[in-house]
Design a protein around this motif. Structure first.
Motif, PDB file in Angstrom:
ATOM      1  N   GLN A  25      34.510 -10.247 -10.692  1.00  0.00           N
ATOM      2  CA  GLN A  25      33.714 -11.396 -10.272  1.00  0.00           C
ATOM      3  C   GLN A  25      33.334 -11.277  -8.797  1.00  0.00           C
ATOM      4  OE1 GLN A  25      36.209 -14.691 -11.313  1.00  0.00           O
ATOM      5  NE2 GLN A  25      35.440 -14.810 -13.413  1.00  0.00           N
ATOM      6  N   ASN A  26      34.278 -10.832  -7.971  1.00  0.00           N
ATOM      7  CA  ASN A  26      33.978 -10.648  -6.548  1.00  0.00           C
ATOM      8  C   ASN A  26      32.898  -9.595  -6.342  1.00  0.00           C
ATOM      9  OD1 ASN A  26      35.771 -12.601  -5.728  1.00  0.00           O
ATOM     10  ND2 ASN A  26      37.439 -11.153  -5.351  1.00  0.00           N
ATOM     11  N   GLU A  27      32.945  -8.507  -7.113  1.00  0.00           N
ATOM     12  CA  GLU A  27      31.916  -7.476  -7.017  1.00  0.00           C
ATOM     13  C   GLU A  27      30.567  -8.027  -7.436  1.00  0.00           C
ATOM     14  OE1 GLU A  27      33.031  -3.971  -9.143  1.00  0.00           O
ATOM     15  OE2 GLU A  27      34.892  -3.743  -8.041  1.00  0.00           O
ATOM     16  N   ASN A  28      30.552  -8.829  -8.523  1.00  0.00           N
ATOM     17  CA  ASN A  28      29.298  -9.433  -8.964  1.00  0.00           C
ATOM     18  C   ASN A  28      28.735 -10.361  -7.895  1.00  0.00           C
ATOM     19  OD1 ASN A  28      29.345  -8.111 -11.391  1.00  0.00           O
ATOM     20  ND2 ASN A  28      30.272  -9.809 -12.507  1.00  0.00           N
ATOM     21  N   ILE A  29      29.609 -11.127  -7.265  1.00  0.00           N
ATOM     22  CA  ILE A  29      29.164 -12.027  -6.197  1.00  0.00           C
ATOM     23  C   ILE A  29      28.614 -11.225  -5.030  1.00  0.00           C
ATOM     24  CG2 ILE A  29      29.970 -13.692  -4.477  1.00  0.00           C
ATOM     25  CD1 ILE A  29      31.862 -14.805  -6.651  1.00  0.00           C
ATOM     26  N   LYS A  30      29.287 -10.126  -4.668  1.00  0.00           N
ATOM     27  CA  LYS A  30      28.816  -9.293  -3.565  1.00  0.00           C
ATOM     28  C   LYS A  30      27.457  -8.686  -3.892  1.00  0.00           C
ATOM     29  CE  LYS A  30      33.353  -8.023  -1.795  1.00  0.00           C
ATOM     30  NZ  LYS A  30      34.333  -6.937  -1.658  1.00  0.00           N
ATOM     31  N   VAL A  31      27.294  -8.198  -5.119  1.00  0.00           N
ATOM     32  CA  VAL A  31      26.019  -7.609  -5.530  1.00  0.00           C
ATOM     33  C   VAL A  31      24.924  -8.672  -5.469  1.00  0.00           C
ATOM     34  CG1 VAL A  31      24.759  -6.645  -7.500  1.00  0.00           C
ATOM     35  CG2 VAL A  31      27.024  -5.784  -6.938  1.00  0.00           C
TER      36      VAL A  31
ATOM     37  N   ASN B  82      24.897 -11.413  -3.634  1.00  0.00           N
ATOM     38  CA  ASN B  82      24.641 -11.774  -2.234  1.00  0.00           C
ATOM     39  C   ASN B  82      23.806 -10.721  -1.519  1.00  0.00           C
ATOM     40  OD1 ASN B  82      25.993 -14.187  -2.396  1.00  0.00           O
ATOM     41  ND2 ASN B  82      27.929 -13.365  -1.641  1.00  0.00           N
ATOM     42  N   VAL B  83      23.973  -9.465  -1.909  1.00  0.00           N
ATOM     43  CA  VAL B  83      23.222  -8.393  -1.256  1.00  0.00           C
ATOM     44  C   VAL B  83      21.802  -8.312  -1.810  1.00  0.00           C
ATOM     45  CG1 VAL B  83      23.068  -5.892  -0.956  1.00  0.00           C
ATOM     46  CG2 VAL B  83      25.268  -7.053  -0.678  1.00  0.00           C
ATOM     47  N   TYR B  84      21.670  -8.292  -3.136  1.00  0.00           N
ATOM     48  CA  TYR B  84      20.362  -8.048  -3.751  1.00  0.00           C
ATOM     49  C   TYR B  84      19.670  -9.308  -4.254  1.00  0.00           C
ATOM     50  CZ  TYR B  84      21.916  -3.213  -3.680  1.00  0.00           C
ATOM     51  OH  TYR B  84      22.360  -1.989  -3.279  1.00  0.00           O
TER      52      TYR B  84
ATOM     53  N   SER C 228      16.664 -10.827  -2.164  1.00  0.00           N
ATOM     54  CA  SER C 228      15.507  -9.931  -2.189  1.00  0.00           C
ATOM     55  C   SER C 228      14.759 -10.059  -3.503  1.00  0.00           C
ATOM     56  CB  SER C 228      15.950  -8.486  -1.987  1.00  0.00           C
ATOM     57  OG  SER C 228      16.597  -8.346  -0.749  1.00  0.00           O
ATOM     58  N   PHE C 229      15.498 -10.103  -4.611  1.00  0.00           N
ATOM     59  CA  PHE C 229      14.852 -10.258  -5.916  1.00  0.00           C
ATOM     60  C   PHE C 229      14.150 -11.600  -6.021  1.00  0.00           C
ATOM     61  CE2 PHE C 229      18.104  -7.137  -7.675  1.00  0.00           C
ATOM     62  CZ  PHE C 229      17.192  -6.094  -7.713  1.00  0.00           C
ATOM     63  N   VAL C 230      14.802 -12.640  -5.527  1.00  0.00           N
ATOM     64  CA  VAL C 230      14.194 -13.974  -5.574  1.00  0.00           C
ATOM     65  C   VAL C 230      12.920 -14.000  -4.733  1.00  0.00           C
ATOM     66  CG1 VAL C 230      14.520 -16.388  -4.921  1.00  0.00           C
ATOM     67  CG2 VAL C 230      16.342 -15.173  -6.103  1.00  0.00           C
ATOM     68  N   ASN C 231      12.981 -13.451  -3.530  1.00  0.00           N
ATOM     69  CA  ASN C 231      11.786 -13.405  -2.681  1.00  0.00           C
ATOM     70  C   ASN C 231      10.664 -12.619  -3.340  1.00  0.00           C
ATOM     71  OD1 ASN C 231      12.910 -14.916  -0.654  1.00  0.00           O
ATOM     72  ND2 ASN C 231      13.570 -13.161   0.556  1.00  0.00           N
TER      73      ASN C 231
END
Length: 84
Positions: free
Chosen positions: A18-24, A26-28, A31-34
């Protein structure tokens, strides 16, 4: 103690995933939303522009057709007067 350690390792594995998913996200994510928002605005804007240009073209065609029909009517009226 063995059951407790298995349960704890399962929990820590789930938590780390879950932490990895949250980090991914938060990082990407932003950008995808924009990219999605900018792409959607561009797509909708170009469609509105295209519809507006198509409407102007159709309006001009209809005005030309109307003028052509009015000229035919005038011509027919003149021919009718000449015959009488």
């Amino acid at each position: 103690t063995n059951k407790a350690s298995i349960h704890h390792s399962e929990y820590s594995t789930t938590t780390s995933i879950q932490n990895e998913n949250i980090k991914v996200w938060n990082v990407y994510g932003p950008s995808f939303v924009n990219c999605f928002v900018i792409g959607s605005i561009t797509y909708i804007g170009l469609h509105v522009l295209w519809y507006k240009l198509a409407f102007i073209e159709l309006q001009q065609e209809m005005e030309n057709k109307m003028n052509e029909l009015e000229n035919k009517i005038k011509c027919l009226k003149k021919n009718k007067k000449l015959e009488n």
